[in-house]
Design a protein around this motif. Structure first.
Motif, mmCIF file in Angstrom:
data_model
loop_
_atom_site.group_PDB
_atom_site.id
_atom_site.type_symbol
_atom_site.label_atom_id
_atom_site.label_comp_id
_atom_site.label_asym_id
_atom_site.label_seq_id
_atom_site.Cartn_x
_atom_site.Cartn_y
_atom_site.Cartn_z
ATOM 1 N N GLY A 65 -37.980 6.120 -16.225
ATOM 2 C CA GLY A 65 -37.056 5.501 -15.279
ATOM 3 C C GLY A 65 -35.808 4.883 -15.881
ATOM 4 N N GLN A 66 -35.785 4.671 -17.218
ATOM 5 C CA GLN A 66 -34.596 4.041 -17.764
ATOM 6 C C GLN A 66 -33.420 5.024 -17.810
ATOM 7 O OE1 GLN A 66 -37.646 4.188 -19.125
ATOM 8 N NE2 GLN A 66 -37.647 4.003 -21.332
ATOM 9 N N THR A 67 -32.217 4.481 -17.602
ATOM 10 C CA THR A 67 -31.008 5.298 -17.590
ATOM 11 C C THR A 67 -30.764 5.943 -18.944
ATOM 12 O OG1 THR A 67 -29.944 3.984 -15.899
ATOM 13 C CG2 THR A 67 -28.480 5.167 -17.395
ATOM 14 N N LEU A 68 -30.353 7.202 -18.908
ATOM 15 C CA LEU A 68 -29.883 7.879 -20.113
ATOM 16 C C LEU A 68 -28.426 8.238 -19.872
ATOM 17 C CD1 LEU A 68 -32.893 10.283 -20.833
ATOM 18 C CD2 LEU A 68 -32.324 8.176 -22.058
ATOM 19 N N GLY A 69 -27.536 7.630 -20.645
ATOM 20 C CA GLY A 69 -26.116 7.919 -20.460
ATOM 21 C C GLY A 69 -25.813 9.349 -20.890
ATOM 22 N N TRP A 70 -25.417 10.166 -19.937
ATOM 23 C CA TRP A 70 -25.079 11.564 -20.225
ATOM 24 C C TRP A 70 -24.037 11.916 -19.177
ATOM 25 C CZ3 TRP A 70 -29.291 16.032 -20.437
ATOM 26 C CH2 TRP A 70 -28.727 17.165 -21.047
ATOM 27 N N ALA A 71 -22.787 12.037 -19.626
ATOM 28 C CA ALA A 71 -21.680 12.138 -18.675
ATOM 29 C C ALA A 71 -20.924 13.451 -18.817
ATOM 30 C CB ALA A 71 -20.712 10.971 -18.887
ATOM 31 N N GLY A 72 -20.287 13.857 -17.726
ATOM 32 C CA GLY A 72 -19.433 15.035 -17.744
ATOM 33 C C GLY A 72 -18.198 14.812 -16.874
ATOM 34 N N ILE A 73 -17.042 15.186 -17.407
ATOM 35 C CA ILE A 73 -15.783 15.055 -16.663
ATOM 36 C C ILE A 73 -15.024 16.371 -16.834
ATOM 37 C CG2 ILE A 73 -13.670 13.672 -16.386
ATOM 38 C CD1 ILE A 73 -15.020 11.460 -18.040
ATOM 39 N N VAL A 74 -14.300 16.770 -15.804
ATOM 40 C CA VAL A 74 -13.433 17.938 -15.943
ATOM 41 C C VAL A 74 -12.026 17.520 -15.506
ATOM 42 C CG1 VAL A 74 -13.970 18.833 -13.617
ATOM 43 C CG2 VAL A 74 -13.149 20.401 -15.402
ATOM 44 N N ILE A 161 -22.877 11.752 -24.638
ATOM 45 C CA ILE A 161 -24.138 11.029 -24.421
ATOM 46 C C ILE A 161 -23.966 9.619 -24.994
ATOM 47 C CG2 ILE A 161 -25.587 13.089 -24.455
ATOM 48 C CD1 ILE A 161 -26.566 12.191 -27.281
ATOM 49 N N SER A 162 -24.780 8.700 -24.481
ATOM 50 C CA SER A 162 -24.737 7.331 -25.003
ATOM 51 C C SER A 162 -25.873 7.156 -26.010
ATOM 52 C CB SER A 162 -24.921 6.333 -23.858
ATOM 53 O OG SER A 162 -26.289 6.271 -23.510
ATOM 54 N N ALA A 163 -25.926 5.976 -26.630
ATOM 55 C CA ALA A 163 -26.990 5.700 -27.603
ATOM 56 C C ALA A 163 -28.309 5.344 -26.914
ATOM 57 C CB ALA A 163 -26.562 4.579 -28.546
ATOM 58 N N GLU A 164 -28.325 5.409 -25.581
ATOM 59 C CA GLU A 164 -29.570 5.096 -24.862
ATOM 60 C C GLU A 164 -30.714 6.041 -25.206
ATOM 61 O OE1 GLU A 164 -27.042 4.914 -21.427
ATOM 62 O OE2 GLU A 164 -28.203 3.243 -20.624
ATOM 63 N N PHE A 165 -30.356 7.203 -25.779
ATOM 64 C CA PHE A 165 -31.404 8.144 -26.169
ATOM 65 C C PHE A 165 -32.231 7.664 -27.367
ATOM 66 C CE2 PHE A 165 -28.812 10.856 -23.531
ATOM 67 C CZ PHE A 165 -29.694 11.784 -23.002
ATOM 68 N N HIS A 254 -20.755 -2.780 -25.604
ATOM 69 C CA HIS A 254 -19.636 -1.845 -25.377
ATOM 70 C C HIS A 254 -20.109 -0.400 -25.551
ATOM 71 C CE1 HIS A 254 -17.702 -5.688 -26.244
ATOM 72 N NE2 HIS A 254 -16.758 -5.274 -25.416
ATOM 73 N N TRP A 255 -21.274 -0.160 -24.976
ATOM 74 C CA TRP A 255 -21.911 1.165 -24.925
ATOM 75 C C TRP A 255 -21.226 2.253 -25.745
ATOM 76 C CZ3 TRP A 255 -26.450 0.731 -22.386
ATOM 77 C CH2 TRP A 255 -26.573 -0.315 -21.451
ATOM 78 N N PRO A 256 -21.586 2.401 -26.997
ATOM 79 C CA PRO A 256 -21.002 3.507 -27.762
ATOM 80 C C PRO A 256 -21.423 4.855 -27.178
ATOM 81 C CG PRO A 256 -22.702 2.344 -29.045
ATOM 82 C CD PRO A 256 -22.497 1.577 -27.783
#
Ligand SMILES: *[C@@H]1O[C@H](CO)[C@@H](O)[C@H](O)[C@H]1NC(C)=O
Ligand SMILES: *[C@@H]1O[C@H](CO)[C@@H](O)[C@H](O)[C@H]1NC(C)=O
Ligand SMILES: *[C@@H]1O[C@H](CO)[C@@H](O)[C@H](O)[C@H]1NC(C)=O
Ligand SMILES: *[C@@H]1O[C@H](CO)[C@@H](O)[C@H](O)[C@H]1NC(C)=O
Ligand SMILES: *[C@@H]1O[C@H](CO)[C@@H](O)[C@H](O)[C@H]1NC(C)=O
Ligand SMILES: *[C@@H]1O[C@H](CO)[C@@H](O)[C@H](O)[C@H]1NC(C)=O
Ligand SMILES: *[C@@H]1O[C@H](CO)[C@@H](O)[C@H](O)[C@H]1NC(C)=O
Length: 699
Positions: A65-74, A161-165, A254-256
């Motif tokens: 259930g914890q968030t995994l920062g994984w983003a996509g932008i176009v 991706i964030s360091a949340e992994f 500051h979420w790397p």
């Protein structure tokens, strides 16, 4: 820097407006990168949440259930749109138009202002017969962009991706580096600054190196840095500064993030792809108490690759092969599932496939590979026998040798004298990745359950492979467990079965049946290994027991008759899922009348989404329902299967495929434990494992 003040309001308005289609269904959660107990990223998709099932507008989650920062932008002609995640400060999302899943893939298609289409394919390969590939803990994300309005558009694709992994504690300090493997694969490498070998926090692993990678090519830029800075820079500029943030810090400070941007140039109606790889490299995988005492077992991929980067590069360049192999596996599962029980069944099997394989990982050496299993979500045990058991039809169907690799560590530990009880152990360690056994014999006791399970799985493995040597090697301990069954199976003491959440019970009808099938399995094992006297003796014991069991365990006065949950309690009943083992092993132990009777009975007690597990609760077990379906009449089978498929589409739950849910109400958890992502859903393949010689096919 990206203006932070503009962030507050748009966040609240982050609503995805257009509607997506769902093929074959809107599942509770889409597998994104699901490859091992630790590489397990999902997209919540339950019908209740407004953004459920939409890739843009919400964050992926770890199975727990914890968030995994994984983003996509176009960026299209200078305007940025988010296609994955919910980055702070962005209010411009693409419109998802379709979402689809197969056994190995989840595919999302999105529209950008009617100009461009973005198609994102998450592929977590399943290579049941190719240990080298199966050993790699990596997954693909392919992003395809194409013009849909006939015009050319200037496009840049971004992902991070964030360091949340890297840790289950967001205050832990991450460290990172960026590099380039052989000039061909650009990567970010992220790890916990103070790794803790074989440790977990909130079920995430606390050791090893995470990688995020893409092709090193013209137009690629990269950066590491604070989330809002890096994403903001891309959004404004369409490029990244190729710069490293050297201030290693806590995951939440500051979420790397670890980002790539690819300038695709002018994109026309010819699709352009960008491939990303995500994954985890741990040299040490499992702490194991086997015949050489406690040893650290390496991840099996270390047998094939000298370094993380060699493994990463191989995997990233293997995409074409992975697509071909996955297409083949997807279509084999589809053809077989539809032939066995129709499209509703395919909805179930294809959702279960990555989950079953995501609960296991390969360790050891080429000469002696082991498949270790984590009892995900219920208690984290290693190699739980009664979790392997419901899951094993999936492995049997895909490659029966995998069943041996699951059983081997249990045999090795117990045959080396590390377990004092006469019956089979429940698990090989109270928390994955420790498989250090229970030398005090104080594991969760499920004696009848596990003895029966071991005997049944061993014979099933033999039937697919003819490996008689295996039966000989383990005859002694199998015989020991059989003695236990002979003593205990007819009149079971008060004890737990695998359904331990429902509590202990005396005289469990279904558990007794398993014990008896176990005795008959040993009779067959004895016959195949020239133990003629044992074969005859055990067969006759099993036959006597089954006769008595039909008197003790069946309520013959009800219309229709049915087995009870426990002997003598005429008002009780339950799903007699252990009957499946009798059919799978073709023991001809249980009379056909019992199959017919249960088949007639289940529809009389079915709820909206299925048949309750037993009279104690309204919830059911998805895996056991499918086991029961596999040995039912066509109509009753279809009732079970369509109930589960309907539940998949309608449940408000948005967690990875649960194996326990309420058969009535809204199909939520009800009073059941909140299980999710458990490998037991390998049991979805029960119908397919029943077909003779399944193991013979090449994938
Ligand atoms: C998404 O769809 C809505 C409703 O049709 C539309 O107003 C909006 O502009 C679309 N956004 C994008 C990025 O395509
Ligand atoms: C595994 O065992 C080690 C000690 O050998 C311990 O430090 C670690 O926390 C254990 N891991 C888990 C997940 O319990
Ligand atoms: C955008 O790129 C230019 C030139 O490459 C650079 O000077 C500027 O700092 C960049 N802007 C941001 C926000 O990074
Ligand atoms: C279990 O079943 C047997 C056989 O019917 C019976 O003799 C015994 O009393 C039962 N045990 C309990 C505790 O009910
Ligand atoms: C059959 O097996 C049981 C249980 O091991 C044993 O007590 C009995 O002596 C055996 N009978 C024969 C004829 O071998
Ligand atoms: C099952 O066993 C029976 C004999 O008991 C045999 O006739 C039949 O061929 C077997 N079926 C399979 C699929 O092995
Ligand atoms: C019989 O089973 C029912 C349903 O599970 C249960 O409510 C009841 O307590 C049981 N009775 C006895 C005597 O065990």
């Amino acid at each position: 820097m990206f203006p932070r003040f503009a962030l507050i309001l748009p966040l609240l308005l982050a609503v995805v407006l257009a509607d997506s289609t769902w093929t074959p269904a809107r599942p509770p959660s889409f597998p994104l990168a699901v490859k091992s107990p630790y590489l397990s990223a999902w997209l919540p998709a339950g019908a209740s949440g407004s953004n459920g099932g939409y890739l843009p507008g919400q964050w992926p989650q770890f199975w727990a259930g914890q968030t995994l920062g994984w983003a996509g932008i176009v960026r299209v002609d200078g305007t940025s749109y988010v296609w994955m995640g919910k980055p702070e400060g962005f209010d411009n999302f693409v419109n998802q138009t379709s979402a689809e899943y197969t056994s190995t893939k989840s595919i999302f298609t999105m529209d950008v202002d009617g100009k461009v289409s973005v198609r994102v394919t998450f592929l977590s390969p399943i290579n049941p017969n190719d240990l080298k590939r199966q050993s790699l803990i990596f997954s693909y994300m392919d992003v395809e962009v194409v013009s849909t309005d006939g015009h050319k558009h200037d496009i840049q694709v971004y992902s991070d991706i964030s360091a949340e992994f890297v840790s289950g504690d967001r205050s832990d300090v991450a460290q990172w580096d960026s590099g380039n493997s052989g000039g061909q694969v650009a990567f970010h490498k992220i790890w916990k600054q103070t790794p803790m070998l074989f440790s977990e926090k909130n079920d995430q692993s606390e050791w090893g190196n995470w990688y995020y990678a893409t092709d090193s090519k013209r137009g690629l830029t990269w950066a590491t840095g604070a989330d809002t800075d890096v994403r903001g820079t891309f959004s404004q500029n369409g490029t990244l500064p190729d710069s490293k943030d050297k201030k290693y810090r806590a995951i939440f400070d500051h979420w790397p993030v670890f980002a790539f941007s690819v300038a695709l140039g002018s994109v026309s109606t010819e699709p352009v792809n960008t491939l990303f790889t995500i994954g985890l490299c741990q040299e040490d995988a499992i702490q194991f108490l086997g015949k050489h005492g406690v040893v650290s077992l390496p991840s099996l991929w270390t047998e094939y690759f000298d370094t993380d980067q060699a493994a990463l590069t191989f995997f990233h360049h293997d995409y074409d092969n992975a697509v071909e192999a996955s297409d083949k596996l997807d279509s084999k599962v589809a053809t077989d599932s539809i032939a066995a029980a129709g499209t509703d069944y395919l909805t179930i099997t294809s959702l279960a496939a990555r989950q079953a394989f995501g609960g296991v990982e390969l360790a050891g050496t080429k000469q002696k590979p082991y498949l270790f299993l984590k009892e995900i979500s219920s208690d984290g045990n290693t190699q739980t026998v009664d979790v392997m058991f419901p899951a094993f039809p999936g492995f049997l169907y895909m490659n029966p040798d995998l069943v041996k690799m699951l059983l081997d560590p249990l045999f090795e530990n117990q045959e080396s004298g590390h377990y004092p009880n006469q019956y089979s152990m429940h698990d090989l360690g109270s928390n994955f990745p420790n498989a250090t056994g229970h030398e005090d014999g104080k594991d969760e006791a499920m004696p009848l359950e596990e003895c029966g399970n071991m005997l049944i799985m061993v014979l099933a493995y033999w039937q697919q492979t003819g490996n008689t040597q295996y039966l000989r090697e383990h005859y002694k301990i199998l015989n020991q467990w059989t003695q236990y069954l002979i003593d205990e199976a007819l009149i079971p003491k008060e004890q737990l079965s695998t359904d331990d959440f429902a509590g202990p019970l005396v005289n469990q009808t279904n558990l007794a049946l398993k014990g008896m099938i176990g005795i008959q399995a040993m009779a067959n094992i004895a016959a195949h290994t020239s133990h003629k006297a044992d074969a005859k003796n055990y067969s006759s014991i099993a036959a006597d027991y089954i006769d008595e069991w039909q008197t003790l365990g069946i309520n013959k006065n009800s219309t229709p008759p049915h087995t009870t949950l426990n002997y003598g309690n005429e008002s009780s009943w339950g799903i007699l899922y252990n009957l499946y083992a009798d059919a799978l092993l073709n023991t001809s132990l249980v009379p056909a009348s019992v199959y017919a009777q249960q088949s007639d009975f289940y529809p009389t007690v079915a709820g909206k989404y299925g048949v309750p597990l037993d009279t104690r609760h309204a919830y059911t077990k998805t895996d056991w329902e499918i086991w029961a379906a596999a040995v039912a009449s066509d109509d009753t089978r279809d009732m079970f299967i369509s109930g589960i498929a309907k539940w998949i589409e309608e449940t408000p739950l948005d967690v990875p495929f649960t194996d326990i849910y309420e058969t009535g109400g809204d199909g939520g958890f009800g009073d059941a434990p909140h299980f999710r992502a458990r490998p037991v859903m390998g049991g979805a393949f029960a119908l397919l494992a029943l077909q003779p010689n399944q193991g013979a096919h090449a994938w």
